[in-house]
Motif scaffolding. Structure first.
Motif, PDB file in Angstrom:
ATOM      1  N   ASP A   1      34.984  31.079  39.078  1.00 38.80           N
ATOM      2  CA  ASP A   1      34.450  30.206  40.120  1.00 38.80           C
ATOM      3  C   ASP A   1      35.483  30.016  41.221  1.00 38.80           C
ATOM      4  O   ASP A   1      36.653  29.738  40.939  1.00 38.80           O
ATOM      5  CB  ASP A   1      34.068  28.862  39.504  1.00 38.80           C
ATOM      6  CG  ASP A   1      33.227  28.000  40.420  1.00 38.80           C
ATOM      7  OD1 ASP A   1      32.937  28.429  41.552  1.00 38.80           O
ATOM      8  OD2 ASP A   1      32.866  26.887  40.003  1.00 38.80           O
ATOM      9  N   SER A   2      35.054  30.145  42.467  1.00 39.11           N
ATOM     10  CA  SER A   2      35.978  29.962  43.585  1.00 39.11           C
ATOM     11  C   SER A   2      36.109  28.498  44.000  1.00 39.11           C
ATOM     12  O   SER A   2      36.963  28.150  44.797  1.00 39.11           O
ATOM     13  CB  SER A   2      35.530  30.802  44.782  1.00 39.11           C
ATOM     14  OG  SER A   2      34.268  30.383  45.217  1.00 39.11           O
ATOM     15  N   ARG A   3      35.276  27.628  43.445  1.00 40.59           N
ATOM     16  CA  ARG A   3      35.358  26.189  43.726  1.00 40.59           C
ATOM     17  C   ARG A   3      35.867  25.491  42.474  1.00 40.59           C
ATOM     18  O   ARG A   3      35.273  25.593  41.407  1.00 40.59           O
ATOM     19  CB  ARG A   3      33.997  25.621  44.112  1.00 40.59           C
ATOM     20  CG  ARG A   3      34.055  24.150  44.501  1.00 40.59           C
ATOM     21  CD  ARG A   3      32.675  23.637  44.912  1.00 40.59           C
ATOM     22  NE  ARG A   3      32.726  22.321  45.473  1.00 40.59           N
ATOM     23  CZ  ARG A   3      32.711  21.188  44.765  1.00 40.59           C
ATOM     24  NH1 ARG A   3      32.633  21.230  43.444  1.00 40.59           N
ATOM     25  NH2 ARG A   3      32.768  20.019  45.365  1.00 40.59           N
ATOM     26  N   LYS A   4      36.977  24.779  42.620  1.00 36.65           N
ATOM     27  CA  LYS A   4      37.591  24.120  41.470  1.00 36.65           C
ATOM     28  C   LYS A   4      37.871  22.661  41.815  1.00 36.65           C
ATOM     29  O   LYS A   4      38.264  22.353  42.928  1.00 36.65           O
ATOM     30  CB  LYS A   4      38.887  24.831  41.095  1.00 36.65           C
ATOM     31  CG  LYS A   4      38.658  26.307  40.746  1.00 36.65           C
ATOM     32  CD  LYS A   4      39.957  27.043  40.564  1.00 36.65           C
ATOM     33  CE  LYS A   4      39.757  28.504  40.313  1.00 36.65           C
ATOM     34  NZ  LYS A   4      39.064  28.838  39.110  1.00 36.65           N
ATOM     35  N   VAL A   5      37.678  21.797  40.845  1.00 28.93           N
ATOM     36  CA  VAL A   5      37.964  20.377  41.016  1.00 28.93           C
ATOM     37  C   VAL A   5      39.136  20.038  40.100  1.00 28.93           C
ATOM     38  O   VAL A   5      39.061  20.227  38.886  1.00 28.93           O
ATOM     39  CB  VAL A   5      36.735  19.501  40.682  1.00 28.93           C
ATOM     40  CG1 VAL A   5      37.074  18.027  40.830  1.00 28.93           C
ATOM     41  CG2 VAL A   5      35.550  19.883  41.551  1.00 28.93           C
ATOM     42  N   GLY A   6      40.225  19.568  40.712  1.00 24.34           N
ATOM     43  CA  GLY A   6      41.404  19.187  39.938  1.00 24.34           C
ATOM     44  C   GLY A   6      42.235  20.357  39.451  1.00 24.34           C
ATOM     45  O   GLY A   6      43.176  20.168  38.698  1.00 24.34           O
ATOM     46  N   ASN A   7      41.910  21.569  39.850  1.00 27.82           N
ATOM     47  CA  ASN A   7      42.644  22.756  39.431  1.00 27.82           C
ATOM     48  C   ASN A   7      43.054  23.523  40.679  1.00 27.82           C
ATOM     49  O   ASN A   7      42.205  24.105  41.358  1.00 27.82           O
ATOM     50  CB  ASN A   7      41.770  23.619  38.526  1.00 27.82           C
ATOM     51  CG  ASN A   7      42.475  24.874  38.050  1.00 27.82           C
ATOM     52  OD1 ASN A   7      43.630  25.127  38.374  1.00 27.82           O
ATOM     53  ND2 ASN A   7      41.766  25.685  37.283  1.00 27.82           N
ATOM     54  N   ASP A   8      44.348  23.530  40.970  1.00 29.84           N
ATOM     55  CA  ASP A   8      44.830  24.134  42.216  1.00 29.84           C
ATOM     56  C   ASP A   8      45.079  25.630  42.115  1.00 29.84           C
ATOM     57  O   ASP A   8      45.536  26.252  43.057  1.00 29.84           O
ATOM     58  CB  ASP A   8      46.100  23.432  42.687  1.00 29.84           C
ATOM     59  CG  ASP A   8      47.272  23.612  41.728  1.00 29.84           C
ATOM     60  OD1 ASP A   8      47.092  24.197  40.639  1.00 29.84           O
ATOM     61  OD2 ASP A   8      48.380  23.153  42.065  1.00 29.84           O
ATOM     62  N   ARG A   9      44.730  26.254  40.985  1.00 25.89           N
ATOM     63  CA  ARG A   9      45.038  27.671  40.762  1.00 25.89           C
ATOM     64  C   ARG A   9      43.808  28.554  40.894  1.00 25.89           C
ATOM     65  O   ARG A   9      42.691  28.145  40.599  1.00 25.89           O
ATOM     66  CB  ARG A   9      45.636  27.869  39.386  1.00 25.89           C
ATOM     67  CG  ARG A   9      46.754  26.883  39.180  1.00 25.89           C
ATOM     68  CD  ARG A   9      47.903  27.365  38.434  1.00 25.89           C
ATOM     69  NE  ARG A   9      48.941  26.323  38.550  1.00 25.89           N
ATOM     70  CZ  ARG A   9      50.186  26.595  38.769  1.00 25.89           C
ATOM     71  NH1 ARG A   9      50.579  27.820  38.906  1.00 25.89           N
ATOM     72  NH2 ARG A   9      51.063  25.634  38.866  1.00 25.89           N
ATOM     73  N   VAL A  10      44.073  29.789  41.337  1.00 27.59           N
ATOM     74  CA  VAL A  10      43.018  30.793  41.432  1.00 27.59           C
ATOM     75  C   VAL A  10      43.604  32.110  40.928  1.00 27.59           C
ATOM     76  O   VAL A  10      44.793  32.383  41.115  1.00 27.59           O
ATOM     77  CB  VAL A  10      42.481  30.929  42.883  1.00 27.59           C
ATOM     78  CG1 VAL A  10      43.524  31.504  43.813  1.00 27.59           C
ATOM     79  CG2 VAL A  10      41.208  31.736  42.924  1.00 27.59           C
ATOM     80  N   GLU A  11      42.761  32.889  40.262  1.00 29.62           N
ATOM     81  CA  GLU A  11      43.199  34.194  39.769  1.00 29.62           C
ATOM     82  C   GLU A  11      42.557  35.285  40.608  1.00 29.62           C
ATOM     83  O   GLU A  11      41.356  35.246  40.874  1.00 29.62           O
ATOM     84  CB  GLU A  11      42.827  34.374  38.301  1.00 29.62           C
ATOM     85  CG  GLU A  11      43.327  35.684  37.736  1.00 29.62           C
ATOM     86  CD  GLU A  11      42.999  35.862  36.261  1.00 29.62           C
ATOM     87  OE1 GLU A  11      43.241  36.977  35.751  1.00 29.62           O
ATOM     88  OE2 GLU A  11      42.489  34.916  35.638  1.00 29.62           O
ATOM     89  N   VAL A  12      43.370  36.245  41.002  1.00 29.03           N
ATOM     90  CA  VAL A  12      42.895  37.389  41.779  1.00 29.03           C
ATOM     91  C   VAL A  12      43.099  38.644  40.935  1.00 29.03           C
ATOM     92  O   VAL A  12      44.216  38.917  40.483  1.00 29.03           O
ATOM     93  CB  VAL A  12      43.646  37.507  43.122  1.00 29.03           C
ATOM     94  CG1 VAL A  12      43.217  38.756  43.874  1.00 29.03           C
ATOM     95  CG2 VAL A  12      43.416  36.261  43.974  1.00 29.03           C
ATOM     96  N   ALA A  13      42.015  39.375  40.717  1.00 28.69           N
ATOM     97  CA  ALA A  13      42.076  40.628  39.966  1.00 28.69           C
ATOM     98  C   ALA A  13      42.079  41.792  40.947  1.00 28.69           C
ATOM     99  O   ALA A  13      41.751  41.630  42.125  1.00 28.69           O
ATOM    100  CB  ALA A  13      40.875  40.729  39.024  1.00 28.69           C
ATOM    101  N   GLY A  14      42.415  42.971  40.446  1.00 26.24           N
ATOM    102  CA  GLY A  14      42.439  44.159  41.281  1.00 26.24           C
ATOM    103  C   GLY A  14      43.780  44.309  41.965  1.00 26.24           C
ATOM    104  O   GLY A  14      44.741  43.602  41.666  1.00 26.24           O
ATOM    105  N   SER A  15      43.828  45.251  42.890  1.00 29.08           N
ATOM    106  CA  SER A  15      45.068  45.482  43.614  1.00 29.08           C
ATOM    107  C   SER A  15      44.762  45.776  45.073  1.00 29.08           C
ATOM    108  O   SER A  15      43.641  46.106  45.436  1.00 29.08           O
ATOM    109  CB  SER A  15      45.837  46.648  42.984  1.00 29.08           C
ATOM    110  OG  SER A  15      45.074  47.832  43.093  1.00 29.08           O
TER     111      SER A  15
END
Length: 141
Positions: free
Chosen positions: A93-107
């Motif tokens: 999910d690109s929308r997060k509440v209380g979670n400042d982290r995002v994971e990016v896959a690929g290169s």
């Protein structure tokens, strides 16, 4: 019989309650941000963690004013990614509440964008005042 709403003491009591929380502390010409106006993203706004593919918004939540409070778990992070080269994409999910982290896959190279909504509220009240900050940064992984 008239009620007491027009009497000076009643109005003063109402104003004191409102002023108790400085969450409506905007002056003339100030943005409508209330007591969260000191909340910001620390430059450059988005940072890479030591874990490959994990990034975070470097947010600084500040609720200024008497009896105002804000909680990291109420902060909303909305992430987006624009691919410049390769096949990068946001995982989950690109929308997060209380979670400042995002994971990016690929290169490849990409532009990562975050919109952070800080929320402050009067102590023991449900109404919130929101401040929005954004950051965009290019990465390669």
């Amino acid at each position: 019989m008239l009620d007491k709403r027009n009497e000076p003491d009643w109005a003063d009591m109402r104003n004191n309650r409102t002023n108790r929380c400085d969450c409506d502390c905007n002056g003339v010409g100030q943005p409508n941000e209330g007591c969260c106006r000191g909340s910001n993203l620390r430059p450059p706004g988005i940072r890479r963690t030591s874990t490959r593919g994990v990034y975070f918004a470097d947010a600084d939540l500040r609720c200024s004013g008497v009896f105002c409070e804000g909680f990291d778990q109420d902060t909303i992070y909305e992430w987006s990614l624009i691919s410049i080269s390769g096949n990068p994409r946001i995982v989950g999910d690109s929308r997060k509440v209380g979670n400042d982290r995002v994971e990016v896959a690929g290169s490849g190279e990409f532009e990562l964008d975050v919109r952070v909504t800080f929320r402050c509220r009067a102590e023991n009240e449900t109404d919130t005042v929101d401040c929005v900050r954004t950051a965009i940064r290019e990465f390669k992984q």
